[in-house]
Design a protein around this motif. Structure first.
Motif, PDB file in Angstrom:
ATOM      1  N   GLU A 132       0.601  -1.127   0.162  1.00  8.14           N
ATOM      2  CA  GLU A 132      -0.022   0.042   0.058  1.00  8.14           C
ATOM      3  C   GLU A 132       1.037   1.374  -0.008  1.00  8.14           C
ATOM      4  OE1 GLU A 132      -3.149   0.102   3.002  1.00  8.14           O
ATOM      5  OE2 GLU A 132      -3.565  -2.129   2.517  1.00  8.14           O
ATOM      6  N   HIS A 155       1.253   6.333   0.116  1.00  9.69           N
ATOM      7  CA  HIS A 155       0.242   5.502  -0.561  1.00  9.69           C
ATOM      8  C   HIS A 155       0.929   5.482  -1.901  1.00  9.69           C
ATOM      9  CE1 HIS A 155      -3.332   3.444  -1.756  1.00  9.69           C
ATOM     10  NE2 HIS A 155      -3.394   3.122  -0.617  1.00  9.69           N
ATOM     11  N   HIS A 159      -0.739   7.002   5.483  1.00  7.63           N
ATOM     12  CA  HIS A 159       0.431   6.362   4.871  1.00  7.63           C
ATOM     13  C   HIS A 159       1.550   7.101   4.845  1.00  7.63           C
ATOM     14  CE1 HIS A 159      -2.974   3.578   4.042  1.00  7.63           C
ATOM     15  NE2 HIS A 159      -2.014   2.660   3.464  1.00  7.63           N
ATOM     16  N   ALA A 202      -7.842   5.878   2.577  1.00  3.46           N
ATOM     17  CA  ALA A 202      -7.454   4.939   1.444  1.00  3.46           C
ATOM     18  C   ALA A 202      -8.663   4.358   0.892  1.00  3.46           C
ATOM     19  CB  ALA A 202      -6.443   3.664   2.035  1.00  3.46           C
TER      20      ALA A 202
END
Length: 193
Positions: free
Chosen positions: A78, A136, A145, A183
């Motif tokens: 990810e 990400h 992230h 996300a």
């Protein structure tokens, strides 16, 4: 164009279960693959260095695949980032040669990755360390992230070497709660949102 002379490769994976908060249902893994290579431009100023980026492409693909395998497959990834450390006989611009071959290798092997691959680089002595940023893979604005992983080797880079790094993660920071774009809300149109 110079040959890529590889001295050593290191792959490491860390698994994070919690950071003092409640233990989530699943852990997060961060990994790095680091290649220590000879710097073909160390000790002199070379005006035309761009050709070395093409020479680094196979190494980038090898490192990216090694890291993807270590983290359990492309469908697990990810987040990503890249970095370079240049030994003292080199210059910062030599580390910049890793931008395209390192970034494109990961994007090629991670289907649908749209976000620019963040990076850091610096000139260091033997044993230097580098914090490599992570974002990400599909949207740079996914705040959960935003992360980093420290990389390095106790015997590198020697003065005439470079340390090239790729990092990846399998998810958000373990206790992320700083808000922002999630996300699951990525639109995937521009690599940002």
């Amino acid at each position: 164009m110079p040959n890529v002379v590889l001295r050593k490769m290191i792959t490491s994976v860390e698994e994070i279960f919690h950071e003092g908060g409640p233990v989530p249902a699943s852990s997060v893994r961060r990994g790095a693959t680091v290649a220590i290579i000879e710097n073909p431009y160390a000790g002199r100023y070379e005006p035309d260095i761009q050709g070395f980026m093409e020479d680094l492409e196979p190494l980038g693909l090898e490192m990216a695949q090694k890291l993807i395998d270590a983290l359990g497959g492309a469908d697990q990834i990810e987040g990503y980032g890249k970095g370079a450390m240049v030994g003292e006989a080199g210059e910062l611009e030599h580390g910049a040669l890793w931008h395209a071959p390192g970034g494109y290798a990961m994007r090629q092997l991670l289907d649908g990755s749209n976000a620019i691959v963040p990076s850091s680089k610096k000139v260091v002595g033997v044993g230097g360390r580098l914090d490599v940023p992570i974002t990400h893979i599909n949207a740079s604005y996914v705040r959960s992230h935003f992360d980093s992983m420290e990389i390095g080797s106790n015997d590198a880079p020697r003065a005439h070497e470079m340390v090239l790094a790729l990092v990846m993660s399998t998810g958000a920071r373990i206790h992320n709660r700083a808000g922002g774009l999630s996300a699951q809300d990525i639109k995937g149109e521009d690599g940002l949102r």
